[in-house]
Design a protein around this motif. Structure first.
Motif, PDB file in Angstrom:
ATOM      1  N   THR A  77       0.876  -1.171   0.000  1.00  0.00           N
ATOM      2  CA  THR A  77       0.000   0.000   0.000  1.00  0.00           C
ATOM      3  C   THR A  77       0.915   1.223   0.000  1.00  0.00           C
ATOM      4  N   PRO A  78       0.360   2.425  -0.220  1.00  0.00           N
ATOM      5  CA  PRO A  78       1.254   3.587  -0.150  1.00  0.00           C
ATOM      6  C   PRO A  78       1.773   3.695   1.279  1.00  0.00           C
ATOM      7  N   GLY A  79       3.055   3.683   1.445  1.00  0.00           N
ATOM      8  CA  GLY A  79       3.590   3.852   2.796  1.00  0.00           C
ATOM      9  C   GLY A  79       3.863   2.558   3.540  1.00  0.00           C
ATOM     10  N   LEU A  80       3.290   1.449   3.086  1.00  0.00           N
ATOM     11  CA  LEU A  80       3.407   0.214   3.871  1.00  0.00           C
ATOM     12  C   LEU A  80       3.581  -1.037   3.018  1.00  0.00           C
ATOM     13  N   LYS A 108      19.992   9.790  -3.413  1.00  0.00           N
ATOM     14  CA  LYS A 108      19.870   8.862  -2.297  1.00  0.00           C
ATOM     15  C   LYS A 108      21.182   8.149  -1.980  1.00  0.00           C
ATOM     16  N   SER A 131      -1.396   7.556   5.963  1.00  0.00           N
ATOM     17  CA  SER A 131      -1.407   6.609   4.856  1.00  0.00           C
ATOM     18  C   SER A 131      -2.108   5.316   5.256  1.00  0.00           C
ATOM     19  N   PHE A 164       6.858  -0.239   7.580  1.00  0.00           N
ATOM     20  CA  PHE A 164       6.790   1.106   7.011  1.00  0.00           C
ATOM     21  C   PHE A 164       7.830   1.234   5.930  1.00  0.00           C
ATOM     22  N   LYS A 165       7.400   1.758   4.792  1.00  0.00           N
ATOM     23  CA  LYS A 165       8.309   1.815   3.638  1.00  0.00           C
ATOM     24  C   LYS A 165       9.436   2.785   3.851  1.00  0.00           C
ATOM     25  N   GLU A 166      10.638   2.310   3.704  1.00  0.00           N
ATOM     26  CA  GLU A 166      11.783   3.203   3.657  1.00  0.00           C
ATOM     27  C   GLU A 166      12.429   2.943   2.308  1.00  0.00           C
ATOM     28  N   ASP A 167      12.378   1.710   1.913  1.00  0.00           N
ATOM     29  CA  ASP A 167      13.037   1.283   0.690  1.00  0.00           C
ATOM     30  C   ASP A 167      12.241   0.135   0.090  1.00  0.00           C
ATOM     31  N   TYR A 186      23.358   3.042   9.411  1.00  0.00           N
ATOM     32  CA  TYR A 186      22.171   2.375   8.872  1.00  0.00           C
ATOM     33  C   TYR A 186      22.180   2.406   7.342  1.00  0.00           C
ATOM     34  N   LEU A 190       4.826  11.663   0.432  1.00  0.00           N
ATOM     35  CA  LEU A 190       3.858  10.565   0.411  1.00  0.00           C
ATOM     36  C   LEU A 190       3.213  10.469  -0.968  1.00  0.00           C
ATOM     37  N   ASP A 223       5.705   7.922  -2.529  1.00  0.00           N
ATOM     38  CA  ASP A 223       4.998   6.871  -1.832  1.00  0.00           C
ATOM     39  C   ASP A 223       5.697   6.440  -0.548  1.00  0.00           C
ATOM     40  N   ARG A 224       6.318   7.375   0.120  1.00  0.00           N
ATOM     41  CA  ARG A 224       7.027   7.024   1.347  1.00  0.00           C
ATOM     42  C   ARG A 224       6.465   7.839   2.504  1.00  0.00           C
ATOM     43  N   ALA A 225       6.245   7.165   3.637  1.00  0.00           N
ATOM     44  CA  ALA A 225       5.789   7.864   4.836  1.00  0.00           C
ATOM     45  C   ALA A 225       7.013   8.292   5.628  1.00  0.00           C
ATOM     46  N   PRO A 271      15.499   8.667   3.268  1.00  0.00           N
ATOM     47  CA  PRO A 271      15.251   7.780   4.404  1.00  0.00           C
ATOM     48  C   PRO A 271      16.217   8.065   5.552  1.00  0.00           C
TER      49      PRO A 271
END
Lengths: 115, 398
Positions: free
Chosen positions: A59-62, B132, B292, A79-82, B395, B277, B281-283, B235
């Protein structure tokens, strides 16, 4: 108190304190659970599970993974980071916090690795 | 519909006032509460109004969080670098001016970012994957610059590494809000203890106009925007890292300019998290994660609505922040600041113990000692940001 004495005290306590924190962080091993043994009692606790990815939903974000082991099934939220970097049927080890979402228990993943 | 939106905005702003003014109550806490109680909330409110309330809270928070940071010396991670210059203004009787400067930064930072949104969307779509890869190196470079530029390089390096190891340890402890004891100790209690030790008394506070020239303001806002747009999309980076990058690209900036800069950054980073977002598409923070989760897919119309809401919230928050600041500055000159400092220290200790337990209290004590070192050696306190920068670099590289 003189500033130089205060500096020495601060430095000593900082070093000792940081050292103790590192030791605590190292020894606080997270307990491994069978999926079926995760109940309401574990909400907000950190757990570790080992299992197989049975489905992946994005999903967007997840990312939401279904993880199964011999005892049951649970959703793992990431939670999306990559990019996810895992595929269906991979065996993985997940540590994270147990949360209640609607009426289900889920794990909010903190670390994931192939097992 | 319009009425519903306005009610949601008002509720959001009220929540933002509460989270902004209370040390230790972070917007993420409210967001998580909203998420867990969403099944009940959704019976009374529409999904959209819950989201608007959360977004309004997040934006209002970035305006109001300067008040405790200036008057009480209790920082958020986001505002911690401004503690030193704004505390100095407070002790010169210009606490209100410090808040005005930060609010100026927040308001104009927000306006600039909203106008630059189309450009941001285009450049992020094209350059995000390229930049990135270089982020760990940008961070290493900018931290090295900060250390090399300090008069006392040896101690700056010690402080950077020491706080870095502390950060690594604390972030791997199982604490619900690890940054709260860490930053309250390093930047909050240590500042309060020093002002107690130096026996400083607070002068009567003046309410007067800003004394900053336009050139300084533009420079601060420009650098704030560039650094925030770098950090906002990537990130592991946030306002604190943006502040480090910004303090390198600004060159010489007066302490007033620096407060404008820090004021702009946390608001810009928040607005950018809405854009992130939508575009990648990233929170990027706790509130956006919840948005989201309950909102699902976000389209262009949502983004425009969010930016519009932010505009309204910014206007109202500017007014509220300045009025509340006037109230605070009248009150702080009348009371015995030493007693207040002691009370705040007790308050922080109780909140930390309540929220993060005894382990958190231990982290608070150690962080306080670490925070005293740069003050005693008279080096820049930004080196303590090693506590966030070193874990992020590791990280990203490992």
């Amino acid at each position: 108190m003189k500033e130089s004495t205060l500096l020495k005290i601060s430095l000593c306590f900082s070093l000792i304190g940081v050292f103790i924190i590192l030791i605590i962080a190292e020894t606080l091993e997270v307990k491994q659970y069978e999926i079926s043994s995760i109940t309401e009692k574990e909400v907000d606790k950190k757990v570790k599970i080992v299992g197989t990815i049975s489905s992946i939903v994005e999903t967007p974000g997840l990312f939401i993974l279904d993880i199964i082991d011999e005892t049951g099934k649970i959703k793992v939220v990431i939670f999306k980071e990559d990019d996810l970097g895992f595929n269906k049927y991979d065996d993985i080890e997940v540590t994270g916090k147990v949360i209640r979402y609607k009426n289900y228990l889920e794990i909010e993943a903190e670390t994931i690795s192939l097992s | 519909m319009i009425l519903e939106v306005f009610i949601a905005i008002l509720i959001g702003i009220i929540l933002g006032i509460i989270t902004g003014l209370t040390p230790g109550v972070h917007i993420n806490l409210v967001a998580v509460l909203a998420l867990t109680s969403f099944p009940i909330l959704s019976e009374y409110f529409s999904v959209l109004s819950v989201i608007i309330a959360l977004i309004s809270m997040a934006v209002a928070h970035t305006f109001l969080d300067f008040i405790p940071s200036v008057y009480l010396g209790v920082p958020d991670p986001d505002t911690s670098l401004s503690i030193f210059p704004s505390h100095r203004l407070l002790f010169e009787g210009d606490g209100h001016e410090a808040v005005q400067l930060a609010t100026l930064g927040s308001l104009f930072g927000l306006v600039i970012t909203i106008f630059m949104t189309p450009l941001l969307i285009i450049s992020v779509r094209n350059f995000y994957p390229v930049i990135k890869q270089y982020i760990p190196f940008i961070l290493i470079l900018s931290s090295s610059f900060l250390i090399l530029r300090d008069r006392d390089r040896k101690w700056s390096l010690i402080e950077f590494l020491l706080s870095g190891v502390l950060g690594l340890g604390v972030l791997s402890l199982d604490l619900s809000q690890p940054l709260f004891p860490l930053f309250s100790g390093m930047f909050g209690i240590s500042t309060l203890l020093m002002s107690l030790k130096n026996n400083t008394n607070l002068p009567t506070q003046n309410i007067k106009d800003l004394s900053i020239n336009n050139k300084e303001t533009f420079k601060a806002l420009g650098c704030g925007f560039i650094a925030s747009s770098l950090a906002g999309f990537l990130p592991g980076l946030g306002s604190a890292q943006a502040a480090i990058i910004a303090s390198n690209i600004t060159g010489k900036l007066s302490s007033r300019g620096f407060i404008v800069l820090i004021g702009s950054i946390n608001t810009i980073v928040m607005i950018i998290s809405f854009i992130a977002l939508y575009v990648i598409d990233r929170a990027r923070n706790g509130v956006i994660v919840v948005v989201s989760k309950i909102g699902g897919v976000l389209d262009m119309n949502h983004l425009i609505l969010f930016l519009g809401v932010s505009f309204v919230v910014a206007g109202l928050s500017t007014f509220l922040t300045l009025e509340l600041s006037k109230l605070f500055s009248r009150v702080v000159s009348k009371i015995d600041y030493k007693k207040v400092s002691i009370l705040i220290i007790i308050l922080i200790i109780s909140l930390v113990t309540f929220i993060t337990g005894l382990l958190g209290l231990f982290v608070l004590i150690v962080s306080t000692f670490v925070g005293l070192i740069p003050m005693l050696k008279n080096t820049g306190r930004s080196h303590l940001m090693g506590s966030l920068i070193i874990p992020v670099i590791l990280y990203l590289l490992l």
